[in-house]
Design an enzyme around this catalytic site. Structure first.
Site, PDB file in Angstrom:
ATOM      1  N   GLN A   1       0.946  53.821   6.445  1.00 19.57           N
ATOM      2  CA  GLN A   1       0.557  54.282   5.115  1.00 19.57           C
ATOM      3  C   GLN A   1       1.369  55.475   4.633  1.00 19.57           C
ATOM      4  O   GLN A   1       1.648  55.602   3.446  1.00 19.57           O
ATOM      5  CB  GLN A   1      -0.934  54.627   5.085  1.00 19.57           C
TER       6      GLN A   1
ATOM      7  N   GLU B   1      23.040  64.395 -25.041  1.00 17.49           N
ATOM      8  CA  GLU B   1      23.329  64.516 -23.612  1.00 17.49           C
ATOM      9  C   GLU B   1      22.042  64.516 -22.802  1.00 17.49           C
ATOM     10  O   GLU B   1      21.915  63.804 -21.814  1.00 17.49           O
ATOM     11  CB  GLU B   1      24.117  65.811 -23.380  1.00 17.49           C
TER      12      GLU B   1
ATOM     13  N   ARG C   1      13.042  47.989   9.705  1.00 17.30           N
ATOM     14  CA  ARG C   1      12.983  48.968  10.785  1.00 17.30           C
ATOM     15  C   ARG C   1      11.625  48.889  11.468  1.00 17.30           C
ATOM     16  O   ARG C   1      10.592  49.083  10.845  1.00 17.30           O
ATOM     17  CB  ARG C   1      13.189  50.367  10.206  1.00 17.30           C
TER      18      ARG C   1
END
Lengths: 321, 381, 246
Positions: free
Chosen positions: B281, B244, B270
């Site tokens: 940056q 798991e 955008r």
């Protein structure tokens, strides 16, 4: 280029389809003289309206066996006419009628074919053809080899023909029904008559996408806006798939390619396959809830918002304008 | 070291990506809001072959190796936006399927595995209790042998798939005087008398994965439902938990990749202050870090997958993979919201949901703190 | 009844459209329209009207991946004509004709066009070469009279049209004919055992001479984004005064 160009003229319900005559302009680019070919039954009236385009002949194949546009019969008759006229080129458009029949005729004539030709040019004595590929995201410039060629032209990329004073001679193709292919039978066709202009010819088109939810809303908003502007209705594939509009409203790579003065896209995100069908519109308006929808990259004017509120407002504003 | 996929692996991975993209992304926002489990999608995954990837073919599985399996789950996570569905599939695979494959009797395998593989049966496990989470083996649920049955009494919490499971692997103690050596695993069918899985638990994230508090009140379980040996529970649990830990966040690597691409697209489109925000940056740096996290997570995952197929002892690698991928996923999701600004906070943009889904990763299959303890104990401290 | 399904391997149109993809090299898939044709053939078989489905493709060894995908969907066997050249529709039709005459199917069912080339010619040309009836752009097909005829609904510019064709016939599939099943992993495993018969144009006696040469390709002039308007009023004003389109 020597040899005659044969142009397959399209008609529906006794009316000529005007865009198919734009192939005359393409034929003139090929430099050859051209003949106009009409297939069907009861063609006298339409023949008359073809006489003044400067064709070397208006060729008629008028017979009950051609009452419906069955591809196997039509292609056989076209091949017959082609040989009778000593033609070297066969032209049609990008309609489903042309797309169904022209390639089969090309095979019978042992000729290569190009679909959706946008331009015909001469480069250093070689004729080149420009056509879209990859859903219109690229344009290919192609050369054809061999003595014969078949071209399906995109009507909106060529001009409407001018009329001339002189009348063209009429030539008849002798049809022997018994020798025509017999493997196809016409059963029925949807007859939907509309007051609105034809989608491929309209100056204004309103397109609707899946966000319009149901047919009633589609008809009310898209239809309402179209009627205010005297325009035609189109739809995206998704809208047609979900039953908002019938298949012949579909605009796109595998539907209809349109170039109206004004295209208003309602609730359309702008998948490449749809944009392929509207790119050449003069003005594109996009109304969509999603500010990131790709269609805004291409729209002349974009309005972000809920179309269910905006469209009724727009209809009111236009009625007053 | 050959890092290339074989043609067969590539075809398999491409098929997974395409299937997930086309079949598993319906109504995700709404299902998340209403905490609805997409059973249709579950069945499609079963028919497609996901649940049975690791199961031997004679029991209805595809017999794939661990590396191919985790790569397939990664691709699933990339193309499927429903992290809850994938969480349920993972819980099913690691807590029910794996224990049956390794510890089931022939009869048990033939009874359960085909259905667990083809999507018709849903499995899970019940381990944690209100008073035993990280201290898993301090569980209090008892299983008393009575003739041909075991009688279970107690309750379990955080039972993933509890409300929808056809069979659960339940850990109970058959003899508390033996302490941990009494812990035993049993297969409890949903219609077992005295079994109640109806108390649903609403969660912050992976909301489309149903979870319940389950109760055993003189619950009767046939003796042939003993999984492994009496007292073999801790061994069985540890073994399946290792699987798991290594595998459960494979799909998270895919989710992170998807988030990264979404953020890059957004940063390019955008524009603020006259340029794309990706040119600033401070934004670009976050995306670079996100990229590094995705790559390092992917490498750890593949290495774990390769090791799991080539040797038995991967306890350390499993813990490291779980820790690293969980932390990476949460950080990626956080940064994704930040990059999207206000839009990242909106449900519609499907960014905030990724953070809600990711946070659970630091809690389940052993909290990040537990993983650190494990790793510390294995590196010679 | 045997159904032949010619299909083409094309670059994945979905991947091509998605910007900034996973960075992997371009992926190929079965042409979406051909996939619809394959699906229809499988459904025809599932309702007991066909017994064998044979896939046909032309391409280099790399396209075996698409051949296996077709077989994973359920196609029984496949023939690949080994040729890496980019062939025009007429040449493809000539190659297919030889194989059709060899296999003798009652139906040739293929996609109406390839999404890379968008020619929409091959099926019609094949029908012309074979002298068989054709039903193009079909959105529905049923078989009548003990499978001697097929009734097809076609999608045309004017709406839906229904025709009947005698078999054998060539049909080309349109978008709404069906929604194809996805390739499952068990199907993929089974497909690995099904045979792929590799042939060449030489063996088939087809001389390939290029009738079409692509001289160049270029992106069309990009249509730039215009502006966002904030209200209906502003939109109407712009359309009237600036675009002068009202």
């Amino acid at each position: 280029m020597s040899g005659t160009t044969l142009i397959l003229v399209e008609h529906e319900r006794g009316q000529l389809k005007r865009p198919s005559l734009h192939a005359i302009n393409a034929a003139q680019r090929l430099g050859a003289d051209f003949a106009l070919l009409l297939l069907g039954q009861g063609l006298d009236e339409m023949t008359k309206s073809l006489l003044n385009y400067g064709a070397s002949a208006v060729v008629i194949a008028d017979d009950a066996a051609l009452a419906e546009p069955l591809a196997d019969r039509s292609a056989a008759v076209i091949a017959q006419a082609f040989k009778q006229l000593n033609a070297t080129s066969l032209l049609g458009t990008s309609s489903t009628y042309s797309k169904d029949i022209l390639p089969r005729a090309a095979a019978l004539l042992d000729a290569p074919m190009l679909t959706d030709v946008l331009a015909i040019e001469e480069q250093e004595g070689v004729t080149t053809y420009r056509r879209p590929i990859n859903a219109g995201s690229m344009l290919a410039t192609v050369q054809l080899h061999g003595e014969r060629r078949v071209l399906g032209i995109r009507a909106s990329a060529f001009e409407a023909p001018a009329t001339v004073a002189e009348s063209s001679p009429i030539e008849k193709i002798a049809i022997d029904p018994a020798s025509l292919p017999n493997g196809t039978r016409f059963v029925s066709r949807e007859e939907r008559v509309s007051d609105r202009p034809d989608l491929t010819e309209a100056r204004v088109v309103i397109g609707g996408g899946r966000p319009l939810k149901d047919k009633e809303t589609f008809d009310r908003l898209v239809g309402g806006l179209a009627d205010t502007l005297g325009g035609a209705i189109g739809a995206t594939r998704a809208a047609v798939d979900t039953g908002l509009a019938p298949n012949d409203y579909q605009i796109g790579q595998t539907g209809k390619v349109i170039a109206p003065d004004l295209y208003i896209a309602l609730g359309i995100s702008g998948a490449i396959q749809h944009l392929a069908g509207i790119k050449d519109s003069r003005v594109i308006v996009a109304i969509n809830k999603d500010p990131d929808a790709p269609i805004f990259q291409m729209a002349t004017y974009g309005l972000v918002g809920d179309l269910h509120q905006i469209v009724p407002q727009l209809i009111t504003a236009l009625q007053g304008a | 070291m050959d890092f290339a996929w074989s043609d067969q692996q590539r075809e398999l991975l491409d098929a997974v990506g395409r299937f997930a993209r086309e079949q598993l992304n319906y109504d995700v926002i709404e299902n998340d809001r209403n905490a609805v489990f997409n059973h249709e999608a579950w069945k499609k995954c079963g028919e497609f072959g996901i649940q049975g990837l690791l199961v031997p073919t004679e029991y209805g599985g595809l017999g794939q190796d661990p590396l191919t399996t985790v790569a397939a789950l990664e691709r699933l996570g990339y193309a499927c936006k429903d992290n809850g569905l994938l969480f349920s599939i993972n819980a099913h695979m690691w807590t029910a399927v794996i224990p049956l494959v390794f510890n089931g009797t022939e009869a048990q395998k033939r009874k359960y595995l085909p259905g667990l593989c083809d999507g018709s049966l849903i499995g899970g496990n019940a381990m944690s209790e209100p008073n035993s989470g990280s201290d898993a083996f301090a569980l209090g649920t008892t299983a008393t042998r009575q003739g041909g049955k075991y009688i279970l009494n107690g309750s379990k919490i955080f039972c993933t798939n509890g409300p929808i499971a056809d069979v659960l692997v339940v850990f109970a103690n058959v003899d508390k005087s033996r302490g941990h050596d009494g812990i035993t695993a049993l297969l409890v069918d949903k219609d077992a008398p005295g079994f109640d899985a109806s108390h649903k638990i609403e969660k912050m994230g992976v909301r489309t994965s149903p979870m319940a508090e389950v109760f055993f009140e003189n619950c009767e379980v046939p003796a042939e439902n003993l999984l492994g040996k009496e007292g073999g529970g801790t061994f069985l649990f540890t073994r399946s938990m290792t699987w798991e830990r290594g595998c459960i966040l494979a799909s998270a690597v895919g989710s992170m990749q998807r988030l990264l691409e979404k953020c890059i697209r957004y940063a390019n489109e955008r524009k603020q202050g006259g340029q794309s925000i990706g040119k600033y940056q401070l934004v670009a740096s976050k995306l670079v870090d996100m990229k590094l996290r995705v790559e390092s997570s992917r490498h750890m995952l593949y290495h774990y997958g390769w090791l799991a197929g080539h040797r038995k002892a991967v306890y350390l690698e499993a813990a490291m993979t779980k820790l690293h991928l969980a932390e990476a996923w949460v950080k990626c999701a956080e940064d994704a919201i930040q990059i999207h600004g206000g839009y990242g906070y909106m449900t519609e943009y499907e960014v905030e949901r990724e953070l809600r889904d990711a946070i659970g990763a630091k809690l389940y299959s052993g909290t990040s703190e537990i993983q650190r303890n494990i790793i510390a104990s294995l590196i010679g401290l | 009844m045997k159904i032949l399904v010619p299909f083409k391997s094309v670059l994945d149109p979905y991947e091509a459209a998605a910007p900034g993809g996973s960075g992997a090299t371009a992926k190929s898939v079965i042409n979406p329209f051909d996939e619809i044709a394959i699906e229809e053939a499988l459904r025809i078989r599932e309702r007991g009207e066909a017994t064998e489905i044979v896939g046909l493709t032309i391409g280099p060894a790399a396209v075996d991946e698409q051949v296996r995908a077709a077989m994973a969907m359920g196609v029984d066997r496949a023939i690949r004509v080994d040729d890496a050249r980019s062939l025009d529709p007429y040449t493809v039709a000539r190659i297919l004709r030889v194989l059709v005459e060899e296999e003798g199917p009652q139906v040739v069912l293929m996609g109406k066009q390839a999404v890379d080339d968008d020619s929409n010619q091959t099926g019609q040309m094949l029908a012309g070469l074979l002298g068989w009836p054709q039903a193009t752009f079909i959105s529905k097909v049923e078989f009548l009279e003990n499978k001697t005829r097929a009734r097809c609904t076609r999608e045309t510019d004017a709406g839906l049209e229904v025709i009947e064709v005698n078999l054998p016939a060539v049909m080309t599939a349109d978008l709404r004919l069906n929604e194809p099943r996805y390739v499952s992993l068990p199907g993929l495993m089974k497909a690995r055992k099904k045979p792929i018969d590799v042939r060449t144009c030489e063996q088939l006696g087809v001389k390939v001479q290029p009738l079409t040469t692509v001289i160049s390709t270029a992106r069309p002039p990009k249509r730039c984004a215009g502006m966002r308007v904030e209200s209906v009023e502003q939109l109407v004003l712009k359309l009237k005064e600036e675009a002068k389109v009202l």
